[in-house]
Design a protein around this motif. Structure first.
Motif, PDB file in Angstrom:
ATOM      1  N   ALA A 466       0.832  -1.201   0.000  1.00 22.64           N
ATOM      2  CA  ALA A 466       0.000   0.000   0.000  1.00 22.64           C
ATOM      3  C   ALA A 466       0.866   1.251   0.000  1.00 22.64           C
ATOM      4  CB  ALA A 466      -0.935   0.000   1.215  1.00 22.64           C
ATOM      5  N   ALA A 467       1.976   1.217   0.773  1.00 20.04           N
ATOM      6  CA  ALA A 467       2.882   2.370   0.804  1.00 20.04           C
ATOM      7  C   ALA A 467       3.530   2.582  -0.556  1.00 20.04           C
ATOM      8  CB  ALA A 467       3.945   2.161   1.880  1.00 20.04           C
ATOM      9  N   LYS A 468       3.916   1.498  -1.224  1.00 21.14           N
ATOM     10  CA  LYS A 468       4.521   1.613  -2.552  1.00 21.14           C
ATOM     11  C   LYS A 468       3.547   2.233  -3.542  1.00 21.14           C
ATOM     12  CE  LYS A 468       7.735  -2.309  -2.155  1.00 21.14           C
ATOM     13  NZ  LYS A 468       8.078  -3.642  -2.699  1.00 21.14           N
ATOM     14  N   GLU A 469       2.291   1.773  -3.492  1.00 22.75           N
ATOM     15  CA  GLU A 469       1.286   2.320  -4.400  1.00 22.75           C
ATOM     16  C   GLU A 469       1.052   3.803  -4.119  1.00 22.75           C
ATOM     17  OE1 GLU A 469      -2.327   0.144  -4.455  1.00 22.75           O
ATOM     18  OE2 GLU A 469      -1.366  -1.792  -4.848  1.00 22.75           O
ATOM     19  N   GLU A 470       1.052   4.151  -2.838  1.00 23.21           N
ATOM     20  CA  GLU A 470       0.825   5.549  -2.475  1.00 23.21           C
ATOM     21  C   GLU A 470       1.935   6.443  -3.007  1.00 23.21           C
ATOM     22  OE1 GLU A 470      -0.461   8.079   1.477  1.00 23.21           O
ATOM     23  OE2 GLU A 470       0.673   6.231   1.713  1.00 23.21           O
ATOM     24  N   ILE A 471       3.178   5.981  -2.889  1.00 21.24           N
ATOM     25  CA  ILE A 471       4.312   6.756  -3.392  1.00 21.24           C
ATOM     26  C   ILE A 471       4.232   6.882  -4.902  1.00 21.24           C
ATOM     27  CG2 ILE A 471       6.815   6.738  -3.686  1.00 21.24           C
ATOM     28  CD1 ILE A 471       6.992   5.465  -0.899  1.00 21.24           C
ATOM     29  N   GLN A 472       3.918   5.781  -5.575  1.00 24.03           N
ATOM     30  CA  GLN A 472       3.866   5.826  -7.034  1.00 24.03           C
ATOM     31  C   GLN A 472       2.776   6.765  -7.527  1.00 24.03           C
ATOM     32  OE1 GLN A 472       3.992   2.244  -9.467  1.00 24.03           O
ATOM     33  NE2 GLN A 472       2.213   2.991 -10.569  1.00 24.03           N
ATOM     34  N   GLU A 473       1.584   6.677  -6.924  1.00 24.12           N
ATOM     35  CA  GLU A 473       0.484   7.519  -7.381  1.00 24.12           C
ATOM     36  C   GLU A 473       0.779   8.989  -7.127  1.00 24.12           C
ATOM     37  OE1 GLU A 473      -3.404   6.295  -6.324  1.00 24.12           O
ATOM     38  OE2 GLU A 473      -3.036   4.184  -6.773  1.00 24.12           O
ATOM     39  N   ALA A 474       1.481   9.278  -6.040  1.00 22.75           N
ATOM     40  CA  ALA A 474       1.872  10.663  -5.773  1.00 22.75           C
ATOM     41  C   ALA A 474       2.944  11.117  -6.748  1.00 22.75           C
ATOM     42  CB  ALA A 474       2.362  10.806  -4.337  1.00 22.75           C
ATOM     43  N   LEU A 475       3.868  10.217  -7.077  1.00 18.11           N
ATOM     44  CA  LEU A 475       4.982  10.569  -7.956  1.00 18.11           C
ATOM     45  C   LEU A 475       4.500  10.897  -9.362  1.00 18.11           C
ATOM     46  CD1 LEU A 475       8.098  10.707  -7.631  1.00 18.11           C
ATOM     47  CD2 LEU A 475       8.187   8.470  -8.702  1.00 18.11           C
ATOM     48  N   PHE A 476       3.516  10.155  -9.836  1.00 17.54           N
ATOM     49  CA  PHE A 476       3.011  10.367 -11.187  1.00 17.54           C
ATOM     50  C   PHE A 476       1.797  11.296 -11.203  1.00 17.54           C
ATOM     51  CE2 PHE A 476       5.660   6.740 -11.779  1.00 17.54           C
ATOM     52  CZ  PHE A 476       6.135   6.860 -13.066  1.00 17.54           C
ATOM     53  N   SER A 477       1.692  12.092 -10.172  1.00 12.52           N
ATOM     54  CA  SER A 477       0.707  13.161 -10.141  1.00 12.52           C
ATOM     55  C   SER A 477       1.459  14.467 -10.343  1.00 12.52           C
ATOM     56  CB  SER A 477      -0.026  13.158  -8.789  1.00 12.52           C
ATOM     57  OG  SER A 477      -0.860  14.282  -8.666  1.00 12.52           O
ATOM     58  N   GLN A 478       0.748  15.584 -10.223  1.00 13.98           N
ATOM     59  CA  GLN A 478       1.430  16.871 -10.220  1.00 13.98           C
ATOM     60  C   GLN A 478       0.929  17.713  -9.056  1.00 13.98           C
ATOM     61  OE1 GLN A 478       1.181  19.236 -13.811  1.00 13.98           O
ATOM     62  NE2 GLN A 478       3.319  19.774 -13.724  1.00 13.98           N
ATOM     63  N   ASP A 479       0.145  17.087  -8.189  1.00 15.61           N
ATOM     64  CA  ASP A 479      -0.346  17.780  -7.005  1.00 15.61           C
ATOM     65  C   ASP A 479       0.767  17.884  -5.977  1.00 15.61           C
ATOM     66  OD1 ASP A 479      -2.890  17.986  -8.067  1.00 15.61           O
ATOM     67  OD2 ASP A 479      -3.519  16.050  -7.261  1.00 15.61           O
ATOM     68  N   GLU A 480       0.861  19.032  -5.341  1.00 18.84           N
ATOM     69  CA  GLU A 480       1.848  19.210  -4.287  1.00 18.84           C
ATOM     70  C   GLU A 480       1.235  18.803  -2.951  1.00 18.84           C
ATOM     71  OE1 GLU A 480       4.309  22.558  -4.142  1.00 18.84           O
ATOM     72  OE2 GLU A 480       5.197  22.025  -6.075  1.00 18.84           O
ATOM     73  N   ILE A 481       2.003  18.074  -2.149  1.00 17.90           N
ATOM     74  CA  ILE A 481       1.572  17.595  -0.834  1.00 17.90           C
ATOM     75  C   ILE A 481       2.511  18.195   0.196  1.00 17.90           C
ATOM     76  CG2 ILE A 481       1.088  15.554   0.574  1.00 17.90           C
ATOM     77  CD1 ILE A 481       0.840  13.956  -2.019  1.00 17.90           C
ATOM     78  N   HIS A 482       1.958  18.644   1.328  1.00 18.85           N
ATOM     79  CA  HIS A 482       2.761  19.401   2.289  1.00 18.85           C
ATOM     80  C   HIS A 482       2.697  18.815   3.697  1.00 18.85           C
ATOM     81  CE1 HIS A 482       3.461  22.673  -0.619  1.00 18.85           C
ATOM     82  NE2 HIS A 482       2.212  22.448  -1.009  1.00 18.85           N
ATOM     83  N   ASP A 483       2.521  17.488   3.815  1.00 18.60           N
ATOM     84  CA  ASP A 483       2.537  16.884   5.149  1.00 18.60           C
ATOM     85  C   ASP A 483       3.892  17.065   5.822  1.00 18.60           C
ATOM     86  OD1 ASP A 483       0.043  16.062   4.461  1.00 18.60           O
ATOM     87  OD2 ASP A 483       0.507  13.929   4.310  1.00 18.60           O
ATOM     88  N   LEU A 484       4.955  16.948   5.059  1.00 14.54           N
ATOM     89  CA  LEU A 484       6.314  17.090   5.571  1.00 14.54           C
ATOM     90  C   LEU A 484       6.949  18.351   4.982  1.00 14.54           C
ATOM     91  CD1 LEU A 484       7.588  13.407   5.196  1.00 14.54           C
ATOM     92  CD2 LEU A 484       7.060  14.572   7.334  1.00 14.54           C
ATOM     93  N   PRO A 485       7.763  19.069   5.770  1.00 10.87           N
ATOM     94  CA  PRO A 485       8.447  20.255   5.243  1.00 10.87           C
ATOM     95  C   PRO A 485       9.718  19.867   4.481  1.00 10.87           C
ATOM     96  CG  PRO A 485       8.863  20.037   7.593  1.00 10.87           C
ATOM     97  CD  PRO A 485       7.948  18.915   7.223  1.00 10.87           C
TER      98      PRO A 485
END
Length: 602
Positions: A466-485
């Motif tokens: 699930a973590a791998k899928e989450e990273i991949q889907e985020a990587l091939f998006s263009q949305d910026e995520i700001h949970d971590l600085p």
């Protein structure tokens, strides 16, 4: 010579001296042992390109092969709100929406908005004190793709007049392309594939290859009895006694000259024929779904706005295959893909006689009811087009002959869409269908367009996968995520005229990391994934680093003041590239995602 140790007084004196020396030596060893960690912690911070400090016992960094392949149990619902005149409403907030799952109110846990301006990419921040080159050609960076449109022609269901009509209409779409648009052309038969480009010539050539390619039926051949896919669904899946009787009568007329003594044999023939027709039709629709899924997967790997313009006359979806269409909607929503559908039949009225080029062979006794089946089938064909559009926040263009205008509108994303996310409580792993409803808290008379439901999973995903899928889907998006600085920086070195080395630097602020305390250490693992895309949005290269941290309190305190920087390097050719970086921590399941662009001159 006399041995001085033979005398008692001498032996006692020497023993006392030896004991004192041993005690002093042990004390010194303890002091050094206690000071050693402190000395290591106070060493200067490692250079930016290295791991976070020289505390080799506390931090280790390793490269891993890329595993690029959403949040667990997170259901995403894309919503488009229009007023009475059809204009998109663009000033709504999270509290303006209400969402229910099987009539139970849900807490909206994630909320975001998306506009055509959301995915504009700025040049990556240059690395400080870099000896290499930074930035690049602003004009080339400005031309990086922002919207990817996959025009999909359903050539397995189209008639020849449909194909000619939509091909002519599609040529007008290419004339209106913006410099940041990329268009790909695909077909449900898999026979037409033109990858994303802004060049009109290959797009025009691909259009000429769009012709009807039915997988079953046609060619003037009629079974005995002649049973349509719609009627077969009524017989096999819905146990419709009238449909069964009509099929049996047709079988009696065509195979047994209407002799009622053979009714039992006619019923058996009707049952076997309907089963074969249903199986053949299911196979064709499954084949179409598979190609649509492949196109969605391909489009999901493009870094920008993603739109599918699905041009089709539609097709009947049986109860058995309904879950497959929901799965397509799920995949599209998770990849932020809007599906706009266009009825290739244009301004449409049902035809009792069906396709004029292949008229039916109905008997006098069954012609009336079979004519009604044809009408119902033709009306039901558009249901799948409406579902795909509504479920992804798209638009269904139908009953209009200006298909060229429909295609142009379909290629553009809505002026504003809202993405709502919620985690169902006490979700049962039974594969059951859940009805979704999105409404406005203010009860304003706006048109709310959103998916109508989803299917519960049947199994729990492995956390690692699930973590791998989450990273991949985020990587091939263009949305910026700001949970971590985190911050993204780049620099490049040209080796020669044809080769360059691009360095991607990821600076992490330790204060934003949720460590787990264990054995006096602060533990957490960070996965840092990087992807490089070319000027047409194609994936060029990428990599992953795993940072394993087991930090002492003093180390965390010191690193909290400056953070640390990781460096990933890639050998690429000169050109303009989009850089995508994603960071995920194992303990808090927090993520960060950043975009950057770099242009390396030739």
């Amino acid at each position: 010579m006399l041995n001085p140790l033979r005398f008692p007084f001498t032996r006692r004196t020497f023993g006392l001296l030896l004991k004192a020396l041993l005690v002093a030596s042990c004390a010194a060893c303890q002091v050094r042992a206690q000071e050693a960690p402190a000395k290591s912690e106070t060493q200067p911070q490692a250079p930016a390109a290295q791991a976070p400090g020289n505390e080799t016992s506390e931090v280790s960094t390793r490269d891993t092969p890329p595993t690029f392949r959403v949040r667990v149990n997170l259901v995403l619902v894309r919503v488009v709100v229009r007023d009475g005149s059809g204009k998109v409403v663009s000033n709504l907030k999270k509290e303006d929406f209400q969402l229910s799952d099987n009539r139970k109110p849900q807490v909206i846990s994630t909320f975001s908005t998306e506009t055509p301006e959301s995915h504009k990419v700025a040049p990556a921040t240059p690395a400080p004190n870099a000896d290499g080159n930074v930035s690049g050609d602003p004009a080339a960076i400005a031309a990086l793709p922002q919207r990817f449109v996959a025009v999909v022609f359903d050539d397995t269901d189209m008639l020849i007049e449909d194909a000619l009509w939509v091909r002519t209409a599609a040529t007008k779409l290419f004339a209106s392309l913006a410099p940041t648009d990329r268009v790909g052309i695909y077909s449900t038969s898999g026979q037409v594939t033109q990858e994303f480009t802004q060049e009109r010539e290959p797009l025009q050539e691909s259009l000429l290859r769009v012709v009807p390619r039915p997988l079953a039926g046609g060619n003037g051949f009629h079974d005995c009895p002649d049973i349509s896919y719609y009627q077969a669904d009524q017989i096999q899946n819905k146990q419709d006694t009238q449909a069964q009787a009509v099929a049996a009568q047709d079988a009696l007329d065509c195979a047994f000259s209407g002799d009622p003594r053979f009714m039992a044999q006619a019923q058996a023939l009707a049952a076997s024929t309907s089963q074969r027709v249903l199986s053949s039709g299911d196979s064709q629709i499954t084949y179409v779904y598979q190609h649509l899924e492949d196109i969605i997967r391909r489009l999901a790997g493009m870094p920008g706005q993603r739109v599918i313009a699905f041009v089709s006359p539609g097709f009947v979806v049986t109860t058995v295959l309904t879950s497959d269409s929901s799965s397509l909607i799920d995949r599209a929503n998770r990849a932020n893909i809007v599906i706009n559908t266009i009825d290739a039949r244009g301004l449409f009225t049902p035809d009792l006689m069906g396709d004029i080029s292949d008229p039916p062979h109905d008997s006098v006794k069954t012609a009336g009811i079979k004519g009604s089946y044809r009408v119902q089938s033709q009306l039901a064909q558009s249901d799948i087009l409406a579902q795909l559009a509504d479920g992804t926040g798209g638009t269904f263009f139908h009953n209009r002959n200006d298909i060229d205008e429909g295609l142009r509108e379909a290629a553009a994303a809505p002026a504003m869409s809202y993405l709502l996310g919620f985690s169902p409580q006490n979700l049962k792993l039974n594969g059951a269908y859940h009805i979704l409803k999105v409404s406005l808290a203010s009860k304003q008379k706006f048109n709310v367009q959103a998916r109508h439901g989803y299917y519960a999973p049947r199994t729990i995903k492995d956390p690692v996968e699930a973590a791998k899928e989450e990273i991949q889907e985020a990587l091939f998006s263009q949305d910026e995520i700001h949970d971590l600085p985190v911050e993204l920086q780049t620099q490049f070195f040209k080796k020669d005229e044809s080769q360059a080395r691009l360095a991607v630097l990821t600076h992490v602020d330790v204060k934003g990391i949720r460590f787990r305390k264990a054995d006096g250490r602060n533990s957490d693992d960070l996965t840092v994934a990087t992807a490089i895309f070319d000027e047409n949005g194609n994936f060029v290269t990428g990599g992953e680093k795993i940072v394993e941290m087991k930090l002492l309190d003093k180390t965390v305190e010191r690193m909290s003041r400056s953070g640390f920087t990781l460096k990933s390097s890639f050998d690429i050719k000169p050109g303009t590239y989009l850089v995508r970086m994603v960071v995920r921590d194992a303990e808090g399941s927090q993520m960060a995602a950043r975009n950057g662009a770099v242009s390396i001159p030739y």
